[in-house]
Design a protein around this motif. Structure first.
Motif, PDB file in Angstrom:
ATOM      1  N   ASN A  31       4.914  -0.806   2.387  1.00  0.00           N
ATOM      2  CA  ASN A  31       4.101   0.263   2.804  1.00  0.00           C
ATOM      3  C   ASN A  31       4.698   1.433   3.350  1.00  0.00           C
ATOM      4  O   ASN A  31       5.471   1.297   4.514  1.00  0.00           O
ATOM      5  CB  ASN A  31       3.124  -0.515   4.038  1.00  0.00           C
ATOM      6  N   SER A  69      -1.887   5.011   4.516  1.00  0.00           N
ATOM      7  CA  SER A  69      -1.138   3.791   4.200  1.00  0.00           C
ATOM      8  C   SER A  69      -1.458   2.752   5.151  1.00  0.00           C
ATOM      9  O   SER A  69      -1.580   1.479   4.886  1.00  0.00           O
ATOM     10  CB  SER A  69       0.125   3.715   3.658  1.00  0.00           C
ATOM     11  N   CYS A  91       3.787   8.464  -6.111  1.00  0.00           N
ATOM     12  CA  CYS A  91       3.269   7.203  -5.563  1.00  0.00           C
ATOM     13  C   CYS A  91       3.299   6.185  -6.780  1.00  0.00           C
ATOM     14  O   CYS A  91       3.601   4.930  -6.707  1.00  0.00           O
ATOM     15  CB  CYS A  91       2.117   7.351  -4.553  1.00  0.00           C
ATOM     16  N   VAL A 102       0.951  -1.161  -0.044  1.00  0.00           N
ATOM     17  CA  VAL A 102       0.026   0.087   0.043  1.00  0.00           C
ATOM     18  C   VAL A 102       0.939   1.139  -0.202  1.00  0.00           C
ATOM     19  O   VAL A 102       1.822   1.248   0.698  1.00  0.00           O
ATOM     20  CB  VAL A 102      -0.901   0.100   1.380  1.00  0.00           C
ATOM     21  N   SER A 122       4.382   6.022   2.856  1.00  0.00           N
ATOM     22  CA  SER A 122       3.623   7.526   2.130  1.00  0.00           C
ATOM     23  C   SER A 122       4.761   8.242   1.530  1.00  0.00           C
ATOM     24  O   SER A 122       5.894   8.024   2.027  1.00  0.00           O
ATOM     25  CB  SER A 122       2.781   8.151   3.031  1.00  0.00           C
TER      26      SER A 122
END
Length: 493
Positions: free
Chosen positions: A237, A224, A250, A183, A239
């Motif tokens: 994971n 995230s 991203c 993520v 940001s």
């Protein structure tokens, strides 16, 4: 944050501290970027081959000297490294349904209105792309929902809707290797409402009255993290926070995780919720915003001679990016293909663009190199187009440097209808770009009443147009000189 290469207003110039009241930093309006002619830009790998071959026709000796490594651009063929889009989710001023969102855009409907989330009557700017009637029912439990900053609420809902759209619901995910699913949802400002409320509690009541969620729900990585906690996804994971370039950064990073074999699937995009007093007030202080309080729907007007700044927006846009090999193996519905991207920095100024536009044009060229695409193949640009005096023309000038012939290119500005979603902008605009690819229709750029003479590219003014997209690029630029460009195309086996 708002214009090209981080241009916020009409290209802000931050001066030194004055000795006046409050010692506030003075701001000066900037006249805007003038087109720079005869600026040498080093040719990218994608166009260098054409330069050499043209020279070779004139002189055979040059042909013999050409490096064997220089050739026409080639797209990735390895299904393990090809990255496809298999799901999309959003939260927007037009709701959380993808088709409704794009239908509203095609209709040329403005989502800009007067702010009623807080009392903005004393503010010099009293309108925004404010989300109303948002519901997280079915995605966030009630207890957590009441605590969360809207930034994280938008992220979780958009992320889970993207997973649903990609046929990756809980039962499917539970049967997969979750350590291979990551993520990466970024934000420009993070949990700004929670942060503002925490500071207010500290000042008015003391530190003992600060909520224990003050820090966790303020920091930018929490979108995230919360999405992963809810879904059990254990892959990469984190940001990224590069102001208004965030979501594209991203996408670029997530695709590289897949290409390097570190993940099979990435849930990736941007989220933002800054339509609140300190957010709106801060951008007013930057002199970044349009002040058309009597005509909010006509305020965001990219490339129009009467533009006077951007309009704040909010929301979230999330894509499911997946290796082609993995998508085919699980029988996923492939929506489009991510061909490549690039990120660069102007290394110039906090808010002003480079006068030669090199940071932006080089970012576009590098994205095409990464994608294995020649400039001639691109026929659609979803522009950053914030409606700032300097930023809009700077972006056009950069595009003209890379694409010498723009006669077949169409370029539109999604922000004319939904405002500038800051860290979420690239996510929402990626979805608009992909919908243009899949539907064959481009949404209009509204409020095109008096277009700048230098804008000779078709901006799809005021009315949608049918257009078969071959290759599309989506541009996002942010404060600090952050530039990001991503490249999408129809999926072809």
């Amino acid at each position: 944050m708002a214009g090209v290469a981080g241009t916020c207003s009409a290209g802000l110039l931050f001066k030194g501290r004055e000795s006046g009241a409050n010692g506030a930093a003075s701001l000066m309006q900037y006249s805007g970027l003038r087109p720079v002619e005869n600026v040498h830009v080093a040719p990218s790998r994608s166009n260098l081959a054409g330069v050499i071959s043209a020279s070779a026709r004139k002189c055979g000796k040059i042909k013999a000297m050409a490096s064997p490594t220089i050739s026409a651009p080639k797209r990735e063929k390895d299904p393990k490294k090809r990255v496809v889009i298999t799901g999309m989710g959003l939260v927007s001023v037009f709701g959380s349904d993808i088709d409704t969102f794009y239908s509203k855009l095609l209709e040329g409907e403005s989502g800009i209105s007067l702010i009623d989330r807080f009392d903005a009557s004393s503010f010099s700017v009293r309108f925004a792309g404010q989300i109303r009637n948002f519901s997280s029912k079915g995605y966030i439990d009630g207890k957590n929902d009441r605590r969360l900053d809207d930034c994280w609420r938008y992220c979780i809902v958009a992320g889970k809707r993207a997973l649903e759209d990609g046929n990756l619901g809980p039962e499917v995910l539970d049967a997969m290797d979750k350590t291979r699913i990551g993520v990466l949802v970024g934000t420009g400002m993070g949990g700004i409402s929670v942060f503002s409320n925490g500071v207010e509690a500290l000042v008015q009541k003391g530190y003992k009255k600060i909520t224990p969620f003050f820090i966790p729900y303020s920091i930018t990585n929490m979108g995230s993290a919360l999405l992963a906690i809810d879904t059990g996804l254990m892959g990469p994971n984190y940001s990224i926070s590069t102001a208004c370039a965030t979501a594209n950064y991203c996408f670029y990073a997530a695709a590289n995780h897949i290409r390097r074999g570190e993940a099979d699937i990435m849930v990736v995009g941007g989220t933002e919720a800054a339509v609140m007093p300190s957010g709106v007030g801060g951008f007013i202080a930057c002199r970044a915003l349009s002040q058309r309080n009597e005509d909010p729907k006509g305020a965001s007007r990219p490339w129009d001679k009467d533009r006077d700044g951007f309009v704040m927006g909010e929301g979230a846009g999330v894509l499911i990016m997946e290796s082609l090999e993995h998508a085919l193996k699980r029988g996923a519905n492939i929506i489009a293909e991510y061909l490549g991207g690039a990120v660069t920095c102007d290394a110039h100024h906090m808010t002003d663009p480079r006068s030669d536009g090199l940071g932006v044009s080089s970012c576009i060229s590098k994205s095409l190199d990464d994608a294995g695409v020649s400039p001639e193949e691109v026929n659609y640009v979803n522009a950053h187009a914030t409606s700032t005096l300097a930023g809009d023309l700077a972006e056009v000038n950069a595009i003209k440097k890379v694409f010498k012939d723009t006669s077949e290119i169409k370029m539109n500005g999604t922000k004319s209808m939904i405002g500038h979603g800051l860290g979420a902008a690239g996510g929402l605009e990626a979805i608009a770009t992909i919908k243009a690819i899949t539907t064959g229709w481009l949404h209009p750029t509204i409020n095109q009443d008096n277009i700048e003479l230098d804008v000779t590219i078709d901006t799809v003014p005021n009315v949608k147009k049918q257009h078969e997209v071959n290759v599309a690029i989506s541009n996002s630029f942010g404060f600090g000189g952050h530039n990001s460009v991503v490249v999408f195309s129809p999926y072809s086996p």
